[in-house]
Design a protein around this motif. Sequence first.
Motif, short mmCIF file in Angstrom:
data_model
loop_
_atom_site.label_atom_id
_atom_site.label_comp_id
_atom_site.label_asym_id
_atom_site.label_seq_id
_atom_site.Cartn_x
_atom_site.Cartn_y
_atom_site.Cartn_z
N ALA A 134 0.83 -1.21 0.00
CA ALA A 134 0.00 0.00 0.00
C ALA A 134 0.86 1.26 0.00
N LYS A 135 1.90 1.27 0.82
CA LYS A 135 2.77 2.45 0.89
C LYS A 135 3.55 2.63 -0.41
N THR A 136 3.99 1.53 -1.01
CA THR A 136 4.71 1.59 -2.28
C THR A 136 3.84 2.23 -3.36
N VAL A 137 2.60 1.77 -3.47
CA VAL A 137 1.70 2.31 -4.49
C VAL A 137 1.35 3.76 -4.17
N GLU A 138 1.16 4.08 -2.90
CA GLU A 138 0.86 5.45 -2.51
C GLU A 138 1.98 6.40 -2.93
N VAL A 139 3.22 6.01 -2.69
CA VAL A 139 4.36 6.85 -3.06
C VAL A 139 4.49 6.96 -4.58
N LEU A 140 4.36 5.84 -5.28
CA LEU A 140 4.54 5.86 -6.73
C LEU A 140 3.44 6.65 -7.44
N THR A 141 2.20 6.47 -7.02
CA THR A 141 1.12 7.21 -7.68
C THR A 141 1.23 8.70 -7.40
N ALA A 142 1.65 9.04 -6.18
CA ALA A 142 1.85 10.46 -5.87
C ALA A 142 2.96 11.05 -6.74
N ALA A 143 4.04 10.29 -6.91
CA ALA A 143 5.15 10.75 -7.73
C ALA A 143 4.73 10.88 -9.19
N ALA A 144 3.96 9.90 -9.68
CA ALA A 144 3.50 9.93 -11.08
C ALA A 144 2.59 11.11 -11.35
N GLU A 145 1.87 11.54 -10.31
CA GLU A 145 0.92 12.64 -10.46
C GLU A 145 1.53 13.99 -10.08
N GLY A 146 2.85 13.99 -9.82
CA GLY A 146 3.55 15.24 -9.61
C GLY A 146 3.49 15.80 -8.20
N HIS A 147 3.09 14.97 -7.22
CA HIS A 147 3.02 15.45 -5.84
C HIS A 147 4.37 15.29 -5.15
N GLU A 148 4.58 16.08 -4.12
CA GLU A 148 5.82 16.00 -3.36
C GLU A 148 5.75 14.81 -2.41
N ILE A 149 6.81 14.04 -2.37
CA ILE A 149 6.82 12.83 -1.55
C ILE A 149 8.19 12.66 -0.89
N PRO A 150 8.26 11.93 0.23
CA PRO A 150 9.56 11.71 0.88
C PRO A 150 10.42 10.77 0.06
N GLN A 151 11.74 10.96 0.14
CA GLN A 151 12.68 10.11 -0.60
C GLN A 151 12.70 8.70 -0.03
N ARG A 152 12.49 8.59 1.28
CA ARG A 152 12.54 7.27 1.92
C ARG A 152 11.33 7.11 2.84
N THR A 153 10.70 5.94 2.79
CA THR A 153 9.55 5.65 3.64
C THR A 153 9.75 4.27 4.26
N THR A 154 9.46 4.15 5.56
CA THR A 154 9.64 2.89 6.27
C THR A 154 8.32 2.40 6.84
N VAL A 155 8.08 1.10 6.72
CA VAL A 155 6.89 0.46 7.25
C VAL A 155 7.27 -0.30 8.53
N GLY A 156 6.39 -0.29 9.51
CA GLY A 156 6.68 -0.93 10.80
C GLY A 156 6.80 -2.44 10.72
N ILE A 157 7.23 -3.03 11.81
CA ILE A 157 7.49 -4.47 11.88
C ILE A 157 7.13 -4.96 13.28
N GLU A 158 6.90 -6.25 13.44
CA GLU A 158 6.40 -6.76 14.71
C GLU A 158 7.05 -8.10 15.06
N LEU A 159 7.48 -8.26 16.30
CA LEU A 159 7.99 -9.54 16.79
C LEU A 159 6.82 -10.39 17.25
N ILE A 160 6.73 -11.60 16.73
CA ILE A 160 5.67 -12.55 17.12
C ILE A 160 6.30 -13.62 18.00
N VAL A 161 5.99 -13.59 19.29
CA VAL A 161 6.60 -14.52 20.23
C VAL A 161 5.73 -15.77 20.34
#
Length: 340
Positions: free
Chosen positions: A302-329
């Motif tokens: 979802a974040k990948t598509v959000e960034v790419l579509t924003a870039a394709a449509e000429g919107h300003e976007i961050p150069q780097r985006t990070t998605v969270g992660i979770e430890l499953i015990v």
Amino acid sequence: MNDTTPGGKPNIRQVAAVAGVSHMTVSRVLNDHPNIKESTRKKVLEVIEQLNYRPNTAARALATQKNRRIGVMIESAREFGPLYTLRAVEDAARNAGYGVTSVPLSEHGALAAQDAVDYLISQGIDAVCVIAPRSSSVAALRKISLGVPTLVIKGSSDPNFLTVSVDQQLGAELVVDHLAQRGHRDVLHLAGPLDWLDARTRERAFHARARQWGFKERPIVVGDWSADFGYDFVRSMKRKPEYTAIFAANDSMALGLLHGFHDLGYEVPKDISVVGFDDIPTSRHTIPPLTTVRQDFDALGAKTVEVLTAAAEGHEIPQRTTVGIELIVRESTAPVGGIS
């Protein structure tokens, strides 16, 4: 005038007639034009829903000079991470009204990468997503001018590309903290191939965090991501290991470890704790169920598509985006000495 397409589907003029507006107004609503009254926008959208109208994407492409299509270059598509990333990008793109054209990326350097780029450009893509886990593949792409917004799924920032990634460093740190809090100070890391960007990030993060906790220094073992490697590694042991836990860089190798320890008569986690990475669907059904790091591939897509579509449509976007992660015990880890 015929109010429907030849297949009997409503067209833009029928939507306009029912809504009492011009077909240009309907077009502006479809393209999210800002200069449309909210009441008009709402009315047109209601008619679109009522008539089950689906816009002609080819006509929209001509009008907007956008094809609403994302190209994906993917390497090692048989491995769990790249495969699930591709599926997540495809799902997110579809939800955003974009199509996806994917092409495999071979291991033969810039020439193969150029062939992949040429093919995607010929398909009229608006942006490119690169799922290329090897550092050599990303290096080859830096030599090519793609001419459209390009995003590489990788953990570190890159001056040439947009980047989105799951927080691989945090995932490895969570594993070390989990084991350290259970008294482990001698942990072996079974790494993935170190030309893979994620494997290298996990390995570096593991050792940096391990030093902070005062773990015993041990050379890493470099695997190939397969369960067979994990199994063969255990079966090659001449005696019970001194280390009290193993952190495998993916779940497949961890599953091989569990199988190998079982065949040698060692009990996990009583004799040794095992941690994986990925949270593949089978990891919760092993004996014992595997403690692992869950990557949220849906969020990554979802974040990948959000960034790419924003870039394709000429919107300003961050150069780097990070998605969270979770430890499953789960039950494959325990305090040193066994289950308390």
